[in-house]
Write a protein that holds these residues in place. Structure first.
Motif, PDB file in Angstrom:
ATOM      1  N   UNK A   1     -32.969 -22.317 -61.636  1.00 43.67           N
ATOM      2  CA  UNK A   1     -32.728 -23.673 -61.123  1.00 43.67           C
ATOM      3  C   UNK A   1     -31.646 -24.361 -61.961  1.00 43.67           C
ATOM      4  N   UNK A   2     -30.678 -24.985 -61.277  1.00 47.22           N
ATOM      5  CA  UNK A   2     -29.572 -25.628 -61.986  1.00 47.22           C
ATOM      6  C   UNK A   2     -30.036 -26.898 -62.698  1.00 47.22           C
ATOM      7  N   UNK A   3     -29.496 -27.091 -63.892  1.00 46.49           N
ATOM      8  CA  UNK A   3     -29.785 -28.316 -64.635  1.00 46.49           C
ATOM      9  C   UNK A   3     -28.563 -29.240 -64.638  1.00 46.49           C
ATOM     10  N   UNK A   4     -27.613 -28.986 -63.746  1.00 46.92           N
ATOM     11  CA  UNK A   4     -26.387 -29.784 -63.692  1.00 46.92           C
ATOM     12  C   UNK A   4     -26.708 -31.249 -63.408  1.00 46.92           C
ATOM     13  N   UNK A   5     -26.146 -32.127 -64.219  1.00 47.16           N
ATOM     14  CA  UNK A   5     -26.387 -33.559 -64.061  1.00 47.16           C
ATOM     15  C   UNK A   5     -25.086 -34.358 -63.984  1.00 47.16           C
ATOM     16  N   UNK A   6     -24.067 -33.763 -63.391  1.00 43.88           N
ATOM     17  CA  UNK A   6     -22.828 -34.488 -63.186  1.00 43.88           C
ATOM     18  C   UNK A   6     -21.996 -34.626 -64.451  1.00 43.88           C
ATOM     19  N   UNK A   7     -21.060 -35.562 -64.414  1.00 45.45           N
ATOM     20  CA  UNK A   7     -20.175 -35.835 -65.549  1.00 45.45           C
ATOM     21  C   UNK A   7     -20.579 -37.178 -66.151  1.00 45.45           C
ATOM     22  N   UNK A   8     -20.962 -37.200 -67.420  1.00 41.43           N
ATOM     23  CA  UNK A   8     -21.396 -38.460 -68.033  1.00 41.43           C
ATOM     24  C   UNK A   8     -20.298 -39.515 -68.013  1.00 41.43           C
ATOM     25  N   UNK A   9     -20.706 -40.773 -67.924  1.00 37.91           N
ATOM     26  CA  UNK A   9     -19.731 -41.865 -68.014  1.00 37.91           C
ATOM     27  C   UNK A   9     -19.025 -41.856 -69.366  1.00 37.91           C
ATOM     28  N   UNK A  10     -19.640 -41.196 -70.322  1.00 36.54           N
ATOM     29  CA  UNK A  10     -19.002 -41.044 -71.622  1.00 36.54           C
ATOM     30  C   UNK A  10     -17.685 -40.301 -71.552  1.00 36.54           C
ATOM     31  N   UNK A  11     -17.475 -39.480 -70.510  1.00 34.72           N
ATOM     32  CA  UNK A  11     -16.195 -38.787 -70.350  1.00 34.72           C
ATOM     33  C   UNK A  11     -15.071 -39.782 -70.087  1.00 34.72           C
ATOM     34  N   UNK A  36     -19.224 -32.270 -75.322  1.00 36.85           N
ATOM     35  CA  UNK A  36     -20.478 -32.599 -74.635  1.00 36.85           C
ATOM     36  C   UNK A  36     -20.266 -33.340 -73.306  1.00 36.85           C
ATOM     37  N   UNK A  37     -19.311 -34.283 -73.285  1.00 35.87           N
ATOM     38  CA  UNK A  37     -19.166 -35.168 -72.121  1.00 35.87           C
ATOM     39  C   UNK A  37     -18.091 -34.718 -71.140  1.00 35.87           C
ATOM     40  N   UNK A  38     -17.170 -33.863 -71.592  1.00 37.14           N
ATOM     41  CA  UNK A  38     -16.051 -33.452 -70.731  1.00 37.14           C
ATOM     42  C   UNK A  38     -16.094 -31.951 -70.457  1.00 37.14           C
ATOM     43  N   UNK A  39     -15.890 -31.163 -71.482  1.00 37.27           N
ATOM     44  CA  UNK A  39     -15.747 -29.719 -71.277  1.00 37.27           C
ATOM     45  C   UNK A  39     -17.001 -29.084 -70.680  1.00 37.27           C
ATOM     46  N   UNK A 181     -22.686 -41.936 -58.463  1.00 31.59           N
ATOM     47  CA  UNK A 181     -23.172 -40.556 -58.493  1.00 31.59           C
ATOM     48  C   UNK A 181     -22.402 -39.668 -59.480  1.00 31.59           C
ATOM     49  N   UNK A 182     -21.421 -40.215 -60.195  1.00 32.49           N
ATOM     50  CA  UNK A 182     -20.650 -39.390 -61.138  1.00 32.49           C
ATOM     51  C   UNK A 182     -21.554 -38.699 -62.167  1.00 32.49           C
ATOM     52  N   UNK A 183     -22.507 -39.415 -62.804  1.00 33.64           N
ATOM     53  CA  UNK A 183     -23.352 -38.761 -63.803  1.00 33.64           C
ATOM     54  C   UNK A 183     -24.645 -38.195 -63.217  1.00 33.64           C
ATOM     55  N   UNK A 184     -24.571 -37.704 -61.963  1.00 29.93           N
ATOM     56  CA  UNK A 184     -25.767 -37.146 -61.314  1.00 29.93           C
ATOM     57  C   UNK A 184     -25.427 -35.799 -60.675  1.00 29.93           C
ATOM     58  N   UNK A 185     -26.459 -35.084 -60.262  1.00 27.44           N
ATOM     59  CA  UNK A 185     -26.270 -33.791 -59.607  1.00 27.44           C
ATOM     60  C   UNK A 185     -25.541 -33.929 -58.274  1.00 27.44           C
ATOM     61  N   UNK A 186     -25.515 -35.143 -57.691  1.00 25.66           N
ATOM     62  CA  UNK A 186     -24.822 -35.364 -56.417  1.00 25.66           C
ATOM     63  C   UNK A 186     -23.325 -35.107 -56.523  1.00 25.66           C
ATOM     64  N   UNK A 187     -22.787 -35.168 -57.727  1.00 27.66           N
ATOM     65  CA  UNK A 187     -21.354 -34.928 -57.911  1.00 27.66           C
ATOM     66  C   UNK A 187     -20.921 -33.605 -57.302  1.00 27.66           C
ATOM     67  N   UNK A 188     -21.740 -32.580 -57.461  1.00 30.01           N
ATOM     68  CA  UNK A 188     -21.398 -31.260 -56.938  1.00 30.01           C
ATOM     69  C   UNK A 188     -21.084 -31.308 -55.456  1.00 30.01           C
ATOM     70  N   UNK A 189     -21.937 -31.957 -54.660  1.00 32.72           N
ATOM     71  CA  UNK A 189     -21.719 -31.975 -53.215  1.00 32.72           C
ATOM     72  C   UNK A 189     -20.508 -32.814 -52.839  1.00 32.72           C
ATOM     73  N   UNK A 190     -20.242 -33.884 -53.558  1.00 35.89           N
ATOM     74  CA  UNK A 190     -19.055 -34.684 -53.262  1.00 35.89           C
ATOM     75  C   UNK A 190     -17.769 -33.890 -53.504  1.00 35.89           C
ATOM     76  N   UNK A 191     -17.711 -33.187 -54.625  1.00 35.93           N
ATOM     77  CA  UNK A 191     -16.521 -32.383 -54.915  1.00 35.93           C
ATOM     78  C   UNK A 191     -16.403 -31.240 -53.907  1.00 35.93           C
TER      79      UNK A 191
END
Length: 214
Positions: A1-11, A36-39, A181-191
């Motif tokens: 199961x993926x633990x992807x949580x988008x891109x943090x606003x910290x990026x 941690x926040x970008x790469x 939705x940037x820092x959430x798993x929803x980012x994947x579907x938008x991209x």
């Protein structure tokens, strides 16, 4: 199961700060933020997109300053690309401006420009490109790329595809800023949805400029 949580606003914060102090000293002191926040989030996003679009590549954060008057050492954005044809592909980027997606042909190499212009000897191919770019614009994407200010040599002023013939590269983009939705798993579907929307353009370019199917 993926633990992807988008891109943090910290990026976004990271690149806002980098724009204020683009030095090696600042970078080294803040490299854990980049890792941690970008790469790491972009690498995770690329891994999830790979099955549908192909092998991703994360660009180096360092600038090539050899031939530039601007000697700042680091790029003020981080991009990830899937390029099934050299000089063409799908792209996603994070910067101080937030998230951007793109797709198309970015490398204005002479041989690609020559092939692109030859395509318009076929009226149907030019009309097909006009139609798919029109569909992208209607869906809210911005069509761009490097363009000549005047018409290419040897092209008539009344050529039906004159505006397209001015292009030396051709892309479609969408800028999002910092959506909720940037820092959430929803980012994947938008991209992924944007990259699917760019696929007709990629297919047209890859077939006619690169001789490949994508």
């Amino acid at each position: 199961m993926s633990t992807f949580q988008g891109i943090p606003l910290g990026a976004v914060d990271f690149y806002e700060d980098l724009e204020q102090d683009n030095s090696r000293e600042w970078w080294l002191a803040n490299k854990p933020r980049y890792d941690d926040d970008v790469r790491a989030p972009l690498e995770a996003l690329g891994a999830l997109l790979e099955a549908e679009f192909g092998t991703p590549k994360l660009f180096r954060p360092n600038r090539d300053v050899r031939f530039s008057a601007d000697k700042s050492p680091y790029k003020t954005h981080q991009g990830l690309v899937v390029a099934p044809v050299d000089g063409m592909g799908w792209y996603v980027q994070v910067s101080a401006d937030g998230l951007m997606t793109a797709g198309g042909w970015w490398a204005d190499r002479p041989e690609l420009v020559a092939r692109y212009r030859e395509v318009f000897e076929d009226e149907d191919a030019g009309g097909e490109l006009q139609d798919l770019l029109g569909a992208l614009r209607e869906a809210g994407y911005v069509v761009g790329g490097e363009r000549l200010k005047s018409r290419p040599r040897g092209v008539d002023a009344d050529h039906p595809h004159l505006e397209l013939l001015r292009h030396r590269s051709l892309t479609a983009t969408r800028e999002y800023g910092e959506p909720e939705w940037l820092p959430t798993a929803e980012l994947l579907e938008h991209v992924a949805a944007d990259w699917r929307a760019y696929r007709p353009l990629m297919q047209w370019l890859a077939k006619r400029l690169g001789g490949k199917t994508v």
